[in-house]
Design a protein around this motif. Structure first.
Motif, PDB file in Angstrom:
ATOM      1  N   ARG A   1      12.568   2.083  -4.438  1.00  0.00           N
ATOM      2  CA  ARG A   1      13.406   2.270  -3.251  1.00  0.00           C
ATOM      3  C   ARG A   1      12.628   2.230  -1.942  1.00  0.00           C
ATOM      4  O   ARG A   1      13.185   2.473  -0.878  1.00  0.00           O
ATOM      5  CB  ARG A   1      14.135   3.619  -3.324  1.00  0.00           C
ATOM      6  CG  ARG A   1      15.152   3.675  -4.441  1.00  0.00           C
ATOM      7  CD  ARG A   1      15.895   4.969  -4.404  1.00  0.00           C
ATOM      8  NE  ARG A   1      15.032   6.036  -4.923  1.00  0.00           N
ATOM      9  CZ  ARG A   1      15.214   7.307  -4.670  1.00  0.00           C
ATOM     10  NH1 ARG A   1      16.181   7.701  -3.878  1.00  0.00           N
ATOM     11  NH2 ARG A   1      14.418   8.211  -5.188  1.00  0.00           N
ATOM     12  N   LEU A   2      11.346   1.934  -1.978  1.00  0.00           N
ATOM     13  CA  LEU A   2      10.531   1.968  -0.767  1.00  0.00           C
ATOM     14  C   LEU A   2      10.861   0.797   0.163  1.00  0.00           C
ATOM     15  O   LEU A   2      11.009  -0.338  -0.277  1.00  0.00           O
ATOM     16  CB  LEU A   2       9.042   1.922  -1.113  1.00  0.00           C
ATOM     17  CG  LEU A   2       8.417   3.199  -1.653  1.00  0.00           C
ATOM     18  CD1 LEU A   2       6.949   2.973  -1.939  1.00  0.00           C
ATOM     19  CD2 LEU A   2       8.586   4.338  -0.701  1.00  0.00           C
ATOM     20  N   THR A   3      10.954   1.108   1.435  1.00  0.00           N
ATOM     21  CA  THR A   3      11.091   0.077   2.456  1.00  0.00           C
ATOM     22  C   THR A   3       9.694  -0.253   2.982  1.00  0.00           C
ATOM     23  O   THR A   3       8.693   0.268   2.487  1.00  0.00           O
ATOM     24  CB  THR A   3      11.978   0.581   3.605  1.00  0.00           C
ATOM     25  OG1 THR A   3      11.341   1.696   4.226  1.00  0.00           O
ATOM     26  CG2 THR A   3      13.359   0.982   3.102  1.00  0.00           C
ATOM     27  N   SER A   4       9.629  -1.080   3.998  1.00  0.00           N
ATOM     28  CA  SER A   4       8.314  -1.388   4.572  1.00  0.00           C
ATOM     29  C   SER A   4       7.708  -0.138   5.213  1.00  0.00           C
ATOM     30  O   SER A   4       6.498   0.048   5.202  1.00  0.00           O
ATOM     31  CB  SER A   4       8.424  -2.512   5.594  1.00  0.00           C
ATOM     32  OG  SER A   4       9.286  -2.138   6.648  1.00  0.00           O
ATOM     33  N   TYR A   5       8.542   0.727   5.759  1.00  0.00           N
ATOM     34  CA  TYR A   5       8.041   1.992   6.313  1.00  0.00           C
ATOM     35  C   TYR A   5       7.531   2.903   5.204  1.00  0.00           C
ATOM     36  O   TYR A   5       6.544   3.618   5.374  1.00  0.00           O
ATOM     37  CB  TYR A   5       9.139   2.704   7.102  1.00  0.00           C
ATOM     38  CG  TYR A   5       9.578   1.956   8.323  1.00  0.00           C
ATOM     39  CD1 TYR A   5       8.745   1.834   9.417  1.00  0.00           C
ATOM     40  CD2 TYR A   5      10.839   1.355   8.380  1.00  0.00           C
ATOM     41  CE1 TYR A   5       9.138   1.146  10.548  1.00  0.00           C
ATOM     42  CE2 TYR A   5      11.246   0.665   9.506  1.00  0.00           C
ATOM     43  CZ  TYR A   5      10.390   0.563  10.577  1.00  0.00           C
ATOM     44  OH  TYR A   5      10.777  -0.121  11.678  1.00  0.00           O
ATOM     45  N   GLY A   6       8.198   2.877   4.075  1.00  0.00           N
ATOM     46  CA  GLY A   6       7.759   3.671   2.935  1.00  0.00           C
ATOM     47  C   GLY A   6       6.422   3.210   2.393  1.00  0.00           C
ATOM     48  O   GLY A   6       5.572   4.022   2.034  1.00  0.00           O
ATOM     49  N   TYR A   7       6.226   1.883   2.349  1.00  0.00           N
ATOM     50  CA  TYR A   7       4.924   1.361   1.920  1.00  0.00           C
ATOM     51  C   TYR A   7       3.831   1.721   2.930  1.00  0.00           C
ATOM     52  O   TYR A   7       2.696   1.994   2.546  1.00  0.00           O
ATOM     53  CB  TYR A   7       4.985  -0.153   1.738  1.00  0.00           C
ATOM     54  CG  TYR A   7       5.678  -0.564   0.459  1.00  0.00           C
ATOM     55  CD1 TYR A   7       5.150  -0.229  -0.778  1.00  0.00           C
ATOM     56  CD2 TYR A   7       6.858  -1.290   0.497  1.00  0.00           C
ATOM     57  CE1 TYR A   7       5.777  -0.603  -1.951  1.00  0.00           C
ATOM     58  CE2 TYR A   7       7.503  -1.670  -0.665  1.00  0.00           C
ATOM     59  CZ  TYR A   7       6.952  -1.325  -1.884  1.00  0.00           C
ATOM     60  OH  TYR A   7       7.572  -1.693  -3.038  1.00  0.00           O
ATOM     61  N   GLY A   8       4.176   1.733   4.204  1.00  0.00           N
ATOM     62  CA  GLY A   8       3.213   2.159   5.215  1.00  0.00           C
ATOM     63  C   GLY A   8       2.851   3.627   5.069  1.00  0.00           C
ATOM     64  O   GLY A   8       1.693   4.020   5.220  1.00  0.00           O
TER      65      GLY A   8
END
Length: 82
Positions: A41-48
């Protein structure tokens, strides 16, 4: 800040080691929790956020290792002196 100069250096090193070990355990728990529960469920912000936690984890890991080595060297040098 003047009171810090009266503390012995070995006490401050042990304190840094204890605090960095505690932060290390908290960070590894949070990283594993994200990888196990929220990876799909990670977005690009979550990966950051995950990358930032990983970088912080590495920094705290090296602080814990270097302070542990310093404590170990000091304890070995005290045992070898007469």
């Amino acid at each position: 800040m003047d009171f810090l100069w009266c503390l012995p250096l070995h006490f401050m090193t042990k304190t840094v080691f204890a605090i960095s070990t505690l932060i290390f355990i908290i960070l590894i728990y949070r990283i594993i929790q994200i990888l196990v529960n929220d990876l799909n469920r990670l977005t690009s912000y979550g990966y950051g956020y995950l990358a930032g936690l990983t970088i912080l984890f590495i920094v705290v890991f090296f602080i814990a290792i270097f302070s542990g080595i310093k404590i170990r060297k000091r304890s070995l040098s005290k045992k070898n002196t007469f």
